[in-house]
Design an enzyme around this catalytic site. Structure first.
Site, PDB file in Angstrom:
ATOM      1  N   HIS A   1       0.822  -1.202   0.000  1.00 29.98           N
ATOM      2  CA  HIS A   1       0.000   0.000   0.000  1.00 29.98           C
ATOM      3  C   HIS A   1       0.852   1.246   0.000  1.00 29.98           C
ATOM      4  O   HIS A   1       0.512   2.253  -0.603  1.00 29.98           O
ATOM      5  CB  HIS A   1      -0.921  -0.012   1.207  1.00 29.98           C
ATOM      6  CG  HIS A   1      -1.677  -1.271   1.288  1.00 29.98           C
ATOM      7  ND1 HIS A   1      -1.726  -2.061   2.390  1.00 29.98           N
ATOM      8  CD2 HIS A   1      -2.358  -1.922   0.331  1.00 29.98           C
ATOM      9  CE1 HIS A   1      -2.414  -3.138   2.138  1.00 29.98           C
ATOM     10  NE2 HIS A   1      -2.804  -3.082   0.894  1.00 29.98           N
TER      11      HIS A   1
ATOM     12  N   CYS B   1      -7.142  -1.725 -17.177  1.00 27.89           N
ATOM     13  CA  CYS B   1      -6.681  -0.809 -16.129  1.00 27.89           C
ATOM     14  C   CYS B   1      -5.564  -1.362 -15.250  1.00 27.89           C
ATOM     15  O   CYS B   1      -5.265  -0.809 -14.207  1.00 27.89           O
ATOM     16  CB  CYS B   1      -7.841  -0.343 -15.256  1.00 27.89           C
ATOM     17  SG  CYS B   1      -8.561  -1.658 -14.266  1.00 27.89           S
TER      18      CYS B   1
HETATM   19  C1  PEP Z   1      -5.588  -5.284 -11.387  1.00 29.61           C
HETATM   20  O1  PEP Z   1      -5.664  -6.352 -10.786  1.00 29.61           O
HETATM   21  O2  PEP Z   1      -5.062  -5.154 -12.508  1.00 29.61           O
HETATM   22  C2  PEP Z   1      -6.127  -4.051 -10.791  1.00 29.61           C
HETATM   23  C3  PEP Z   1      -6.196  -2.930 -11.463  1.00 29.61           C
HETATM   24  O3  PEP Z   1      -6.529  -4.120  -9.498  1.00 29.61           O
HETATM   25  P1  PEP Z   1      -5.506  -4.092  -8.261  1.00 29.61           P
HETATM   26  O4  PEP Z   1      -4.132  -3.820  -8.790  1.00 29.61           O
HETATM   27  O5  PEP Z   1      -5.993  -3.027  -7.345  1.00 29.61           O
HETATM   28  O6  PEP Z   1      -5.665  -5.466  -7.715  1.00 29.61           O
END
Ligand code: PEP
Ligand code: MG
Length: 747
Positions: free
Chosen positions: A364, A677
């Site tokens: 984090h 994303c």
């Molecule tokens: C992912 O898994 O690509 C994502 C965008 O979510 P996080 O990185 O928050 O798990």
């Protein structure tokens, strides 16, 4: 006998202190010390070997050996008896050195006539600095009291070395804290920064190692330990019963604070001439040395508890609290073992860079550093032991390297690099308001990922069209207690205000796996990444999800609202979540709240199973966003947090690209809006290939928008598609080499 020896030790330390005092050059000090130790211990030889570099020891001063060998005789770690002491960090005591296993004859020193050998490591807080040796002609083993006395002297030498007492003209080494050092870690956030060290937890500096009033020192120690005990009891009281882990640590603290053995050893050191502080540090050094040798996790943790407790005790004794009165430099680079996201947020944008000894790319703190666009390096081992507040430091977030006290060549090269990055940034600013339109006319919309209030200014500065992923869990993670609904309403409303009509995709809480809320009972799961996380928690505990959906509806207050559910693995989960949203909307309406002008409800595609969901799912879902970080880890069965396997599988691997193409195709047939994303969307080459296989919407961290847009605007996707197709045809595992070669030819 013991009484006589204690007095002897104390006397020796007293003489040592006199030798240290006065305005003398470092080498002269070392010479005096060897003379004095040899004399006090009744030995013909006393020598001091110090580390020249990480694995070379150098004879820096001697009484009794050939003086011409000083600064000439060197040995590798593990070489000869001296090297053995340094490597094992253990005493070697032998009556017949030449016959002892490992002995290596150094003709230039003239040591062959000395039979007995006693070598002790010079170490401080688990850090080996050198070796202290006494030798004599008479073949005899040294007595335990003599060994002890030499160890105490070695500890004093270690402190003196740290304080730079042996620095100066003709000295063999500069103090370790004056030498340039380089740390190779892992990139947590790209960028380059130059500044001065700001230690998150400043080291306690002990300047009074030797003391001549043992009664007074014992009293000081006892008072400090009492204060420590009271403090630990208070912490235990506050922790109460609900946090078992914390309670366990505190119980261990209490056990150490009340340990008679610990106390007795420290009092013994004091009676032999050490100050109260030095006696604590001696114990701490031993614990650290043991920590390096113990493989059992439980024991290591206990030793680390003892280390922490010793630090607390030292702070009480020296009066140096966490706040040492030092002033934060104007260009601070934070150096710490580790740091939590909340603490990092408190520093905010004042930091120019961050270097952590531990940490992980997916932590984090790393997410916060990225949100704040602060260059971050993790896994820079030993940096906290060697950096001092105010040291000059350069952080190369592109390579994952930190240069501490860099020399002129490094400084010049690094400043050139910073200038180059700044020039590139300027180029990106010039295209900020232009579309990401490729040479062949395709337009890719670029959005940003966010999660903190600190991200919001980037919405305007980066040229992002909107927020493609708002990680709502970050707000939950940086607090000590569950945020109230009213707080969430205010927060989400501020996000929407800042977006000024741009689309914001709010992802509902993605907790579990590595994201454990400090105030929620942790689940002991064998494999948390495959466990009870994200939407699974949301559906099983609908109270929290409902509260979050209500907050989003109220924050929108009549404006359009976009919500996305994370980690959906099968159609039914999406349906269930959607039903919960419908019910919440109806209830909000009944309560008289204004409903959003429009509502889009999407899902993240992060598990391979969802790519094969029924067509009906693709028709029902309002949009899909590929969470490449998770999707890739499950596709390749390679933990995204595990540095060993993380890099093994390339995003541009042909199998993965084919899989993504399949999703693009299915979405095309049902006209389901699709975006990507994960972190890969922010890497220019990967982003360009994603565009080539059909993605027209990408969401990334704000700092990546410029570089991605810049490359897309220079790319002809038709030509790139051919390069990719040819590489596949040739049976290549990854299209990356061909794509990179094509890019090189173009530039
Ligand atoms: C992912 O898994 O690509 C994502 C965008 O979510 P996080 O990185 O928050 O798990
Ligand atoms: Mg994810």
């Amino acid at each position: 006998m013991a009484e006589r020896q204690e007095t002897g030790s104390r006397k020796l330390l007293g003489r040592l202190r006199d030798a240290m005092a006065g305005n003398v050059e470092g080498q002269a000090r070392l010479d005096r010390i060897t003379h004095l130790i040899a004399d006090s211990m009744g030995c013909e030889v006393c020598s001091i070997y110090l580390f020249r570099d990480e694995d070379t020891l150098e004879l820096c001063a001697t009484e009794g050996l050939n003086q011409d060998a000083v600064h000439e005789t060197r040995m590798k770690l593990g070489e000869g008896l001296v090297g053995m002491v340094a490597r094992r960090r253990r005493v070697v005591n032998t009556a017949d050195a030449p016959q002892t296993k490992g002995f290596r004859y150094m003709p230039e020193t003239g040591e062959e006539v000395f039979s007995s050998f006693l070598g002790v490591p010079i170490q401080r807080l688990g850090d080996a600095l050198g070796v202290l040796v006494v030798q004599s002609r008479t073949a005899r083993e040294f007595l335990p009291d003599e060994v002890y006395a030499l160890e105490v002297v070695a500890m004093v030498l270690a402190e003196m070395t740290e304080l730079g007492a042996f620095v100066g003209e003709g000295a063999a080494m500069s103090a370790r804290h004056l030498q340039p050092a380089m740390y190779r870690g892992t990139v947590g956030q790209e960028g380059a920064a130059e500044g001065h060290v700001w230690l998150h937890e400043p080291r306690v500096v002990v300047t009074n190692v030797i003391a001549d009033d043992p009664v007074r020192e014992s009293e000081r120690l006892r008072e400090a330990v009492e204060q420590l005990r009271v403090g630990v009891d208070k912490m235990l009281e506050i922790a109460g019963n609900h946090d078992k882990d914390q309670q366990q640590v505190l119980e261990a603290y209490r056990m150490f604070a009340n340990s008679k053995g610990w106390m007795r050893r420290m009092e013994e050191d004091i009676s032999n001439g050490l100050s109260a502080e030095a006696s604590v540090e001696k114990e701490q050094s031993l614990a650290r040395a043991r920590m390096g040798q113990v493989s059992d996790n439980y024991l290591r943790e206990r030793l680390s508890d003892l280390d922490d407790l010793s630090n607390r005790l030292l702070r009480i004794l020296t009066g140096q609290g966490a706040d040492t009165g030092a002033e934060m430099p104007a260009d601070p680079i934070l150096v710490a073992r580790n740091i939590g996201p909340a603490e990092l947020l408190e520093y905010g944008r004042s930091l120019k860079g961050i270097v952590l000894e531990e940490g992980s790319v997916g932590s984090h703190a790393a997410i916060v550093a990225r949100a704040l666009a602060i260059p971050l390096i993790v896994h820079a081992s030993r940096v906290t032991t060697e950096a001092l507040n105010g040291d000059h430091i350069m952080v190369d977030g592109e390579q994952g390297i930190a240069h501490l006290r860099p020399d002129d060549t490094v400084v010049t090269a690094f400043r050139d690099k910073i200038a180059m990055l700044a020039a590139a940034q300027e180029r990106y600013t010039s295209i900020r308001d232009k579309p990401a339109q490729t040479r062949n006319g395709a337009v890719v919309s670029l959005h940003m990922n966010a999660g903190l209030m600190a991200d919001l200014p980037s919405l305007v500065n980066s040229g992002a069209e909107g927020v493609g992923l708002f990680r709502t869990e970050l707000q939950f993670l940086v607090r000590n207690q569950m945020p109230r609904r009213s707080e969430l309403v205010a927060l989400y409303a501020r996000v929407l205000d800042a977006a000024q009509g741009r689309r914001v995709v709010f992802r509902t809480l993605d907790i579990g796996s590595d994201k454990v809320l400090p105030y929620m009972k942790p689940n002991d799961e064998p494999n948390p990444a495959l466990g009870w996380r994200a939407i699974r928690v949301g559906l099983d505990k609908p109270g929290i999800m409902r509260m979050q959906l209500q907050a989003l509806i109220r924050a929108a207050n009549g404006r359009p609202l976009t919500v996305m559910f994370p980690f959906v693995a099968q159609f039914e989960e999406y349906r269930e979540a959607r039903r919960l949203m419908d019910k919440t909307m109806a209830a909000e309406k009944r309560l008289g709240h204004v409903l959003p002008e429009s509502l889009e409800i999407g899902a993240m595609l992060e598990t391979p199973s969802l790519a094969f969901a029924p067509v009906k799912f693709f028709e029902e879902v309002d949009f899909l966003s590929i969470g490449g970080n998770d999707l890739k880890q499950f596709f390749f069965a390679a933990d995204r947090e595990n540095e060993r396997v993380r890099r093994r599988y390339d995003t541009l691997n042909v199998s993965f690209l084919s899989f993504l193409e399949g999703i693009v195709e299915r979405c095309g047939l049902t006209k389901t809006p699709l975006s990507f994303c994960g972190e890969d969307a922010g890497r220019p080459v990967e982003a360009m290939c994603l565009a080539a296989i059909g993605f027209r919407s990408l969401s990334m961290r704000p700092a990546s928008i410029g570089p991605v847009k810049s490359l897309l605007r220079r790319t002809d996707l038709d030509k790139l598609r051919k390069i990719i197709a040819d590489a596949r045809h040739r049976g290549e595992m990854s299209v990356r080499p061909s794509v990179m070669e094509w890019l090189r030819q173009q530039s």
